[in-house]
Scaffold this active site. Structure first.
Site, PDB file in Angstrom:
ATOM      1  N   GLU A   8      43.194  81.912 -12.056  1.00 42.81           N
ATOM      2  CA  GLU A   8      43.007  83.187 -12.560  1.00 42.81           C
ATOM      3  C   GLU A   8      41.639  83.634 -12.411  1.00 42.81           C
ATOM      4  O   GLU A   8      41.603  84.846 -11.871  1.00 42.81           O
ATOM      5  CB  GLU A   8      43.442  83.313 -14.008  1.00 42.81           C
ATOM      6  CG  GLU A   8      43.259  84.658 -14.683  1.00 42.81           C
ATOM      7  CD  GLU A   8      44.247  85.545 -14.241  1.00 42.81           C
ATOM      8  OE1 GLU A   8      43.775  86.883 -14.493  1.00 42.81           O
ATOM      9  OE2 GLU A   8      45.094  85.413 -13.798  1.00 42.81           O
ATOM     10  N   ASP A   9      40.627  82.801 -12.405  1.00 44.11           N
ATOM     11  CA  ASP A   9      39.389  83.459 -12.702  1.00 44.11           C
ATOM     12  C   ASP A   9      38.466  82.830 -11.602  1.00 44.11           C
ATOM     13  O   ASP A   9      37.050  83.235 -11.565  1.00 44.11           O
ATOM     14  CB  ASP A   9      38.899  82.727 -14.141  1.00 44.11           C
ATOM     15  CG  ASP A   9      39.552  83.446 -15.167  1.00 44.11           C
ATOM     16  OD1 ASP A   9      40.023  84.283 -15.094  1.00 44.11           O
ATOM     17  OD2 ASP A   9      39.421  82.798 -16.314  1.00 44.11           O
TER      18      ASP A   9
END
Length: 719
Positions: A87-88
């Site tokens: 996600e990051d």
């Protein structure tokens, strides 16, 4: 590196420490895998920072530590370390799959999907996303274990976020994640999440609880230590080996009890909670006997969740007694294995001891609940029903009732005999006509209590009533009632539509047939004949549209519109003048008529008694003497009727059939002001002339269920 794998990173000294903690309860753990995941996540997050300014990697490391505390398997721990990488960071799922295996990649993907769900958005979208959340949980419950620990650590460190973001996350947590943790049996996590949210959402309320609690402690002294000592002495004297603990309830739990009971703070029985954790189930009941002999039990405050466990596996005996200085205290009695399930819930399914999965005999598999929930949610047509159902299932305390044969039925607090019937089977709920509670006939809106025996009385011809939806509290019952209501409404509209179609076709000397309706449905872009009939019964299409779709050559008169008269239909017009029926009074052949001229619009034809004619008293030059032509009765004209009728089954269908029998078409219908005993129906009926209308109104008035039928004329002029 050129092949896309991460650069080598030296292991932090904490990586072997984390692996060692896992080996302490699982000697067969793959320490190399855990250390590799540690290094990968640390490198992937690199220089990223949290709102607090700390390295971002401290967050997944903390989540992994929380998962280790629950003694879970290697795949879940590795997922906790990697849960934010896709996600990051620049990491990808194929890379995770190549380096750490398919199981870990699937779990990381599941957590990523949950992270992307904006559960605090508008209700419809929230409901749809909640459905996705349930589906993700059902695929692998370890996904939600990681997500819940992720949310718990974020809530512990939320003070570094913007105030408005704190409120958003706290409300989302209170609405969804906290009750979800409770429903999964993770009671300690639920209490902490609720209290962390309480601190943000109602800081003044929390401070007031803490101030009052401090005052109470000053008045009562060290209640916890003294009560623990009293219980220990009692058990030791009886030879029962048990661990006795005492604690203060969290502020939010106290606040909720105050709100529910609307009582005085110092009268609450569970501000202080004490636990007796024994070696065996027999010792639980022996300890209960000792406690009740030593202190007076409070009536109505005893629950045996050992013999009747909650659906999430919770087992314990709860009793409230008048302890020291007559102060009420709650005592919970359970075994060590029960206590483990009560504290960790679903996590107990993946806990390891000595390198093998530990099979706790008291751990209920929440997958069964999730599967049942999925089946119920799949039947819901409205997204808001999905969310309502989920919240009802998760937020409710339970009561236990019995069938006449002794089967236990678990229901939420406030459930009625209708909920009981639907919990057994949908067909039983649909056909329910009454209920006996503990052998006595009781209304269907009776609120059931723990331990009651319920017998459902059913009848083959009974069907659910729409008002039942307001009597039930379970999602299953509400969904079944609303689904049946939708099906019944559709069936009624199809029957009504069939009568409308028959009347419209009779008017052009054509007969209704399945083939004709199938052809009309295809030409009007409906999926099938029933779908078209439903739309006709719901006044979404008109009978003329069906006739035009099937026999366009027969509607040459109607092409001018229902309120338009042909020039040769009225007598008195000059050469070149056109006539149009006035929408206020809608004159019919056979009535006396008058014309009003409009510049550029021809002549508007009014009935002689139309109240709108008063507006033209000062303009006599605009008046035109008119009368109907001999052949005009063969045309098409509309009259508006207002009918007041009894709110009984079949009355509206009978009315529509009657109009059809008189070879008239209902072009519009609207039900207004429905009451329990009557309602008003507005009808637009296509008729030949005033005599035709009079016969229809006379026939309608003859029906015993009709109290009044009047012709309606509008009071405003439309130019």
């Amino acid at each position: 590196m050129a092949d896309g794998s991460p650069e080598p990173v030296l292991f932090s000294p904490r990586a072997p420490d984390l692996a060692a903690r896992v080996r302490a309860y699982n000697p067969k753990s793959d320490s190399a895998l855990i250390e590799a995941a540690y290094a990968y996540a640390q490198h992937a997050h690199g220089e990223q920072r949290r709102h607090s300014g700390e390295p971002y990697f401290t967050h997944p490391l903390a989540v992994a530590g929380m998962v280790v505390n629950d003694q879970l398997d290697d795949a879940t721990i590795v997922t906790a370390l990697l849960h934010d990488t896709v996600e990051d960071t620049g990491s990808t799922l194929p890379e995770i799959r190549r380096l750490f295996g398919a199981e870990v990649a699937d779990l990381v993907n599941g957590v990523t999907k949950l992270t992307n769900l904006q559960l605090s958005s508008k209700e419809t979208k929230q409901a749809e996303n909640f459905h996705k959340l349930i589906l993700a949980m059902a695929e692998d419950l370890r996904v939600v274990l990681v997500k819940l620990n992720d949310r718990l650590h974020n809530m512990r460190t939320i003070k570094h976020m913007r105030p408005e973001k704190q409120v958003q996350k706290a409300q989302e947590t209170m609405d969804i994640y906290a009750p979800l943790a409770g429903r999964m049996g993770m009671q300690s996590m639920r209490e902490e999440l609720e209290d962390l949210c309480f601190r943000i959402l109602n800081p003044e309320g929390r401070s007031s609880v803490i101030r009052r609690f401090i005052t109470l402690k000053n008045e009562t002294g060290d209640v916890i230590d003294r009560t623990v000592e009293d219980i220990e002495n009692l058990l030791t004297a009886a030879g029962i080996d048990a661990l006795v603990t005492g604690r203060e309830k969290k502020p939010f739990s106290i606040w909720r009890k105050l709100d529910e009971k609307d009582g005085e703070f110092n009268r609450l029985s569970d501000i202080f909670a004490f636990r007796i954790i024994t070696k065996s189930e027999e010792d639980c009941y022996a300890a209960l006997g000792l406690v009740h002999r030593r202190w007076n039990a409070v009536p109505g405050r005893f629950k045996d969740y050992i013999s009747q466990p909650k659906s999430n596996g919770y087992r314990s005996i709860h009793t409230t007694v008048s302890g020291r200085k007559a102060r009420r205290v709650e005592i919970q009695i359970r075994t060590e294995e029960m206590h483990e399930v009560n504290e960790t819930g679903v996590a107990a399914h993946w806990s390891y001891r000595d390198g093998i999965r530990f099979e706790n005999p008291f751990a209920a598999d929440p997958a069964n609940w999730l599967q049942s929930l999925r089946e119920d949610l799949d039947t819901a047509e409205n997204p808001s029903e999905v969310l309502e159902h989920v919240k009802l299932e998760m937020f409710s305390d339970q009561v236990f009732c019995f069938t006449p044969k002794g089967r236990v039925v678990k229901l939420p607090r406030g459930a009625t005999p209708l909920d009981f019937a639907y919990a057994i089977h949908t067909n039983l709920g649909n056909s329910c006509v009454g209920a006996k509670v503990d052998g006595q006939r009781r209304p269907l809106f009776t609120r059931l209590r723990n331990g009651q025996s319920v017998e459902i009385i059913s009848a083959p011809g009974q069907t659910p009533q729409a008002s039942w939806a307001d009597l039930v509290v379970t999602g299953r019952a509400k969904t079944a009632i609303r689904r049946f209501a939708r099906l019944e409404e559709r069936a009624s509209q199809i029957r009504l539509g069939r009568e409308f179609a028959r009347a419209a076709l009779d008017k052009v000397d054509k007969s209704l047939s399945d083939r004709a309706m199938a052809t009309a449905a295809e030409r009007l872009n409906f999926s099938d004949a029933d779908d078209l009939l439903r739309a006709l019964g719901a006044a979404e299409v008109t009978g003329n549209q069906i006739v035009q779709a099937l026999y366009p050559e027969l509607l040459s008169l109607e092409e001018l519109g229902p309120n338009t008269t042909r020039k040769d239909g009225v007598i008195g017009l000059t050469q070149g003048q056109s006539a149009q029926a006035a929408p206020c009074c809608k004159p019919l052949p056979g009535e006396r008529i008058i014309g009003i001229t409009w510049r550029g619009r021809g002549v508007q034809v009014h009935a002689i008694d139309c109240p709108e004619l008063v507006a033209f008293d000062e303009s006599p030059d605009r008046w035109v003497d008119l009368r109907w032509g001999a052949g005009e009765s063969l045309g098409n004209h509309t009259a508006d009727l207002v009918t007041t009728m009894a709110n009984d089954a079949g009355v509206l269908g009978r009315l529509c059939s009657l109009i059809g029998e008189h070879h008239a078409n209902i072009s519009d219908i609207c039900i207004e002001d429905p009451k329990p005993d009557f309602y008003v129906v507005r009808l637009s009926v296509d008729v030949r002339d005033v005599t035709h209308l009079s016969r229809i109104m006379t026939a309608i008035e003859a029906d015993s269920a009709v109290t009044e039928v009047v012709r309606e004329r509008r009071s405003e002029t439309r130019s």
